[in-house]
Design an enzyme around this catalytic site. Structure first.
Site, mmCIF file in Angstrom:
data_model
loop_
_atom_site.group_PDB
_atom_site.id
_atom_site.type_symbol
_atom_site.label_atom_id
_atom_site.label_comp_id
_atom_site.label_asym_id
_atom_site.label_seq_id
_atom_site.Cartn_x
_atom_site.Cartn_y
_atom_site.Cartn_z
ATOM 1 N N HIS A 138 -6.000 9.438 -13.480
ATOM 2 C CA HIS A 138 -5.307 8.774 -12.501
ATOM 3 C C HIS A 138 -4.069 9.890 -12.061
ATOM 4 O O HIS A 138 -3.773 10.072 -10.615
ATOM 5 C CB HIS A 138 -4.800 7.668 -13.044
ATOM 6 C CG HIS A 138 -3.684 6.897 -12.124
ATOM 7 N ND1 HIS A 138 -3.798 6.310 -11.017
ATOM 8 C CD2 HIS A 138 -2.307 6.934 -12.354
ATOM 9 C CE1 HIS A 138 -2.752 5.677 -10.475
ATOM 10 N NE2 HIS A 138 -1.864 6.226 -11.265
ATOM 11 N N GLU A 204 -3.449 -1.901 -10.040
ATOM 12 C CA GLU A 204 -3.791 -0.954 -10.997
ATOM 13 C C GLU A 204 -4.229 -1.571 -12.077
ATOM 14 O O GLU A 204 -3.772 -2.614 -12.795
ATOM 15 C CB GLU A 204 -2.213 -0.200 -11.249
ATOM 16 C CG GLU A 204 -1.740 0.651 -10.241
ATOM 17 C CD GLU A 204 -0.661 1.249 -10.477
ATOM 18 O OE1 GLU A 204 0.340 1.166 -11.496
ATOM 19 O OE2 GLU A 204 -0.226 2.311 -9.843
ATOM 20 N N GLU A 206 -4.965 -1.822 -15.690
ATOM 21 C CA GLU A 206 -4.670 -1.505 -16.679
ATOM 22 C C GLU A 206 -4.796 -2.349 -18.085
ATOM 23 O O GLU A 206 -5.365 -3.485 -17.841
ATOM 24 C CB GLU A 206 -2.927 -1.423 -16.572
ATOM 25 C CG GLU A 206 -2.463 -0.484 -15.395
ATOM 26 C CD GLU A 206 -1.094 0.089 -15.602
ATOM 27 O OE1 GLU A 206 -0.408 -0.031 -16.496
ATOM 28 O OE2 GLU A 206 -0.582 0.280 -14.291
ATOM 29 N N ASP A 238 -0.865 -4.008 -12.691
ATOM 30 C CA ASP A 238 0.323 -3.553 -12.166
ATOM 31 C C ASP A 238 0.145 -3.432 -10.693
ATOM 32 O O ASP A 238 0.211 -2.478 -10.265
ATOM 33 C CB ASP A 238 0.583 -2.397 -12.887
ATOM 34 C CG ASP A 238 2.010 -1.699 -12.737
ATOM 35 O OD1 ASP A 238 2.950 -2.600 -12.520
ATOM 36 O OD2 ASP A 238 2.149 -0.648 -12.810
ATOM 37 N N LYS A 258 7.216 -1.993 -7.729
ATOM 38 C CA LYS A 258 6.596 -2.564 -8.760
ATOM 39 C C LYS A 258 6.956 -3.896 -9.247
ATOM 40 O O LYS A 258 6.063 -4.453 -9.842
ATOM 41 C CB LYS A 258 6.813 -1.590 -10.004
ATOM 42 C CG LYS A 258 6.052 0.032 -9.638
ATOM 43 C CD LYS A 258 4.434 -0.254 -9.747
ATOM 44 C CE LYS A 258 4.066 1.397 -9.496
ATOM 45 N NZ LYS A 258 2.512 1.177 -10.054
HETATM 46 CA CA CA Z 1 1.259 1.059 -13.571
#
Ligand code: CA
Length: 420
Positions: A138, A204, A206, A238, A258
């Protein structure tokens, strides 16, 4: 004993259930107007630990019964790994095929609730949230797109697990819809920044671990001690607004790109349940400093997937990845987090960073899958996606399997609503 995969439960559990006898993850649930309590998932049912405790089945563990009837797992986790592992082992024993202690009266004593009747709640009151950036694939992909393809990783990347402090208040449970965030963006051709709904909302993929012990300000946690502090794991989406992110900070966007929302799955799968799925991590070159060195297998072989479901349409799996790809493991993450004396609390959440694998179909974000919008991803209904559209639902799953027995995380499912 709880890692013996030859054992079966007297309850009927489907072979493809994430919640085998060998899993027994913890969560918080309620039914009707009853108070929230700690549940343990098994098959398509939830074990009501408050009822187990109230009826004396956990007496030998010497734990105050009220701990099982709380809004969050925090107090339970703070009992320490020895106690919480003993609770899980006792539940394994009670539900194991040969045991008859509760088998005949489980229904009458209301020890089980159908999963469809249980309203899941946030499992943990999250105090602090940290997001790492620990997948080399990533970090390389993002560095290639936004910086220098020939020098994608920053000089520090292989020397320390990069991370940033996130926002705990906007971590929400699977099933909670989020609105498309608004913010300030500036495209390369724009003369001035503008304000409006993000045009590049992304997920995202995760995983996150939850801590269960305090180290006290000023004290380090070694890679060897780290697992005393880690209760277990959940899936973590995320959410990210790429256009806000590229304007406010490149390549890590630790602020408004975020903090509008992160979504988690409701069940915390313990490290005990994941023992059987430990595997070696990637070779770390150059060698890391002493405080980041570790012994044994600290990565976990957990298959992960992401699907997109448009408003009118079926789910299309757009990514298949695996937690084993992480360059930095959780022991190293916690050791690095505390190397300066930073204190860890019970109920903190530590996300892994986007888990991308080495192949193009294993990238853990739309940014990478559609390569900055240049390779749109096809959905089953014929539509294409560069990023997530209004009323799309993003679904993440994760599970490991051994001897035909599955240890899974369930799902984290989130619908993206139009901007408010
Ligand atoms: Ca992240």
């Amino acid at each position: 004993m709880t890692t013996d995969f030859s054992k079966k439960s007297w309850l009927s559990i489907a072979a493809d259930s994430d919640f085998s006898l060998q899993n027994l993850p913890f969560g918080i649930f309620k039914t009707g107007d009853k108070k929230p309590r700690i549940g343990v998932a098994i098959g398509d049912q939830v074990i009501d630990t408050w009822q187990l405790a109230k009826r004396g089945y956990l007496d030998e563990l010497d734990i105050p019964k009220s701990i099982f009837r709380k809004k969050y797992l925090n107090q339970f986790m703070a009992l320490g790994k020895e106690k919480t592992s003993a609770v899980r082992a006792r539940i394994f024993q009670l539900f194991e095929e040969g045991n008859r202690e509760i088998r005949e009266n489980a229904d009458q004593d209301k020890l089980l609730v159908a999963m469809e009747d249980a309203e899941m709640m946030m499992p943990v009151k999250v105090g602090d949230y940290t997001d790492f950036y620990s997948s080399i694939e990533h970090a390389t992909n993002v560095g290639t797109m936004f910086r220098d393809p020939n020098n994608a990783l920053l000089p520090n990347w292989r020397h320390l697990p990069v991370g940033y402090h996130g926002r705990a208040s906007s971590i929400v449970l699977s099933g909670t819809p989020l609105h498309r965030p608004k913010g300030q963006t500036k495209g390369p051709d724009d003369e001035a920044p503008k304000y409006g709904p993000s045009q590049r909302v992304d997920f995202e993929l995760e995983m996150a671990f939850v801590t269960c012990k305090e180290n006290g300000l000023g004290n380090q946690i070694s890679t060897e001690q780290a697992e005393e502090y880690i209760f277990g794991f959940c899936l973590f989406n995320d959410w990210s607004a790429r256009d806000i992110q590229t304007w406010e900070y490149v390549p890590l966007g630790p602020f408004l790109a975020k903090n509008f929302g992160s979504s988690i799955s409701p069940w915390i799968v313990t490290i005990d349940a994941l023992e059987a799925f430990r595997c070696a991590g990637p070779d770390q070159q150059p060698a890391v400093l002493d405080y980041l060195q570790y012994e044994g297998n600290k990565n976990y072989d957990i298959n992960l997937s992401v699907a997109i479901m448009p408003e009118a349409g079926e789910e299309t799996v757009v990514c298949n990845s695996n937690f084993k790809h992480m360059y930095w493991n959780v022991n190293q993450q916690l050791a690095h987090h505390t190397v300066n004396g930073c204190n860890i609390s019970v109920g903190d959440m530590y996300a892994s960073g986007t888990i991308s694998g080495p192949t193009e179909d294993s990238y853990g974000s739309m940014l990478e899958l559609a390569w900055k919008g240049t390779k749109p991803v096809k959905l089953a209904n014929g539509e294409e996606r560069k990023f997530i559209q209004d009323n799309d639902t993003v679904v993440m799953n994760g599970s490991a399997e051994k001897e035909g027995v599955r240890v899974g995380f369930g799902e984290v499912r989130t619908k993206l609503l139009p901007a408010k």
